[in-house]
Design a protein around this motif. Structure first.
Motif, mmCIF file in Angstrom:
data_model
loop_
_atom_site.group_PDB
_atom_site.id
_atom_site.type_symbol
_atom_site.label_atom_id
_atom_site.label_comp_id
_atom_site.label_asym_id
_atom_site.label_seq_id
_atom_site.Cartn_x
_atom_site.Cartn_y
_atom_site.Cartn_z
ATOM 1 N N ALA A 240 0.867 -1.176 0.000
ATOM 2 C CA ALA A 240 0.000 0.000 0.000
ATOM 3 C C ALA A 240 0.905 1.228 0.000
ATOM 4 O O ALA A 240 2.032 1.167 0.504
ATOM 5 C CB ALA A 240 -0.893 0.000 1.239
ATOM 6 N N THR A 241 0.400 2.321 -0.549
ATOM 7 C CA THR A 241 1.239 3.509 -0.697
ATOM 8 C C THR A 241 0.961 4.603 0.321
ATOM 9 O O THR A 241 1.634 5.626 0.312
ATOM 10 C CB THR A 241 1.096 4.104 -2.117
ATOM 11 O OG1 THR A 241 -0.279 4.422 -2.345
ATOM 12 C CG2 THR A 241 1.580 3.111 -3.166
ATOM 13 N N ASP A 242 -0.034 4.406 1.185
ATOM 14 C CA ASP A 242 -0.271 5.390 2.241
ATOM 15 C C ASP A 242 -0.939 4.702 3.432
ATOM 16 O O ASP A 242 -1.307 3.526 3.360
ATOM 17 C CB ASP A 242 -1.097 6.583 1.743
ATOM 18 C CG ASP A 242 -2.501 6.216 1.282
ATOM 19 O OD1 ASP A 242 -3.101 5.260 1.822
ATOM 20 O OD2 ASP A 242 -3.019 6.893 0.380
ATOM 21 N N GLY A 243 -1.066 5.448 4.524
ATOM 22 C CA GLY A 243 -1.584 4.876 5.758
ATOM 23 C C GLY A 243 -2.998 4.332 5.673
ATOM 24 O O GLY A 243 -3.231 3.178 6.049
ATOM 25 N N PRO A 244 -3.967 5.130 5.203
ATOM 26 C CA PRO A 244 -5.338 4.616 5.136
ATOM 27 C C PRO A 244 -5.463 3.362 4.261
ATOM 28 O O PRO A 244 -6.142 2.407 4.636
ATOM 29 C CB PRO A 244 -6.129 5.787 4.549
ATOM 30 C CG PRO A 244 -5.367 7.007 4.996
ATOM 31 C CD PRO A 244 -3.916 6.581 4.916
ATOM 32 N N ALA B 97 -0.284 2.970 15.560
ATOM 33 C CA ALA B 97 -1.196 3.068 16.708
ATOM 34 C C ALA B 97 -2.606 2.633 16.327
ATOM 35 O O ALA B 97 -3.284 1.938 17.096
ATOM 36 C CB ALA B 97 -1.197 4.495 17.254
ATOM 37 N N THR B 98 -3.049 3.006 15.140
ATOM 38 C CA THR B 98 -4.385 2.615 14.668
ATOM 39 C C THR B 98 -4.460 1.101 14.481
ATOM 40 O O THR B 98 -5.439 0.471 14.893
ATOM 41 C CB THR B 98 -4.729 3.335 13.349
ATOM 42 O OG1 THR B 98 -4.721 4.746 13.592
ATOM 43 C CG2 THR B 98 -6.087 2.912 12.819
ATOM 44 N N GLY C 242 -4.322 -6.393 15.519
ATOM 45 C CA GLY C 242 -3.638 -5.721 16.619
ATOM 46 C C GLY C 242 -2.400 -6.413 17.129
ATOM 47 O O GLY C 242 -1.531 -5.781 17.724
ATOM 48 N N ARG C 243 -2.284 -7.722 16.889
ATOM 49 C CA ARG C 243 -1.112 -8.462 17.375
ATOM 50 C C ARG C 243 -0.114 -8.801 16.265
ATOM 51 O O ARG C 243 0.893 -9.453 16.522
ATOM 52 C CB ARG C 243 -1.568 -9.735 18.084
ATOM 53 C CG ARG C 243 -2.352 -9.424 19.358
ATOM 54 C CD ARG C 243 -2.922 -10.663 20.007
ATOM 55 N NE ARG C 243 -1.949 -11.711 20.244
ATOM 56 C CZ ARG C 243 -1.329 -11.932 21.404
ATOM 57 N NH1 ARG C 243 -1.596 -11.172 22.428
ATOM 58 N NH2 ARG C 243 -0.465 -12.914 21.527
ATOM 59 N N VAL C 244 -0.382 -8.350 15.042
ATOM 60 C CA VAL C 244 0.532 -8.592 13.935
ATOM 61 C C VAL C 244 1.808 -7.770 14.159
ATOM 62 O O VAL C 244 1.721 -6.570 14.428
ATOM 63 C CB VAL C 244 -0.119 -8.199 12.585
ATOM 64 C CG1 VAL C 244 0.886 -8.265 11.446
ATOM 65 C CG2 VAL C 244 -1.324 -9.081 12.295
ATOM 66 N N PRO C 245 2.988 -8.388 14.055
ATOM 67 C CA PRO C 245 4.218 -7.611 14.210
ATOM 68 C C PRO C 245 4.321 -6.517 13.145
ATOM 69 O O PRO C 245 3.988 -6.740 11.973
ATOM 70 C CB PRO C 245 5.327 -8.650 14.026
ATOM 71 C CG PRO C 245 4.683 -9.955 14.303
ATOM 72 C CD PRO C 245 3.255 -9.818 13.865
ATOM 73 N N ILE C 246 4.748 -5.359 13.570
ATOM 74 C CA ILE C 246 4.953 -4.215 12.678
ATOM 75 C C ILE C 246 6.414 -3.802 12.816
ATOM 76 O O ILE C 246 6.882 -3.548 13.924
ATOM 77 C CB ILE C 246 4.059 -3.021 13.059
ATOM 78 C CG1 ILE C 246 2.580 -3.396 12.995
ATOM 79 C CG2 ILE C 246 4.351 -1.821 12.151
ATOM 80 C CD1 ILE C 246 1.649 -2.331 13.579
#
Length: 132
Positions: A35-39, A69-70, A78-82
């Motif tokens: 993806a190319t942006d946050g949303p 954070a989102t 929510g638990r996927v490593p980032i």
């Protein structure tokens, strides 16, 4: 021991960086979507439920810290490593990324010879990857 193949989401606005990350990861056998942006990255993370998210911090429309954070607030991902993969390499930037919810931090420019090893190392250290 051979690493398991991962489904990886790359959220990166720079086309050349996205190409390089994708090439290196796919060469090692991982599956990559981007993806190319946050949303768009948040929406794709919800739809794909990847094993790992690689996140640029300096993104258009939504800052990477806010993306992390989102994502941490979304139950399904929510638990996927980032892993923050960023040129933000000033004092305190690593801590800021970790505080926003990132599991790891890799500075740009990346080293193509060690990048995938670094990514896989963060995954091995993440308690959430043990159940994947």
């Amino acid at each position: 021991m051979k690493e398991p193949r991962l489904d990886i989401l790359v959220i990166e606005d720079n086309e050349l960086n996205r190409y390089l990350l994708t090439f290196l990861l796919e060469h090692r056998g991982h599956r990559v979507r981007s993806a190319t942006d946050g949303p768009a990255g948040i929406a794709l993370a919800k739809a794909l439920l990847p094993d790992l998210i690689l996140l640029d911090i300096q993104l258009p429309t939504m800052h990477g810290y806010d993306v992390a954070a989102t994502l941490r607030e979304v139950e399904s991902v929510g638990r996927v490593p980032i892993i923050a993969v960023t040129s933000h390499a000033m004092a305190g930037d690593r801590e800021k990324a970790l505080a926003a919810g990132c599991s790891g931090y890799i500075e740009k420019p990346i080293d193509p010879d060690t990048f995938v090893d670094e990514v896989e190392s963060v995954c091995r250290q993440s308690p959430d990857m043990e159940s994947s």
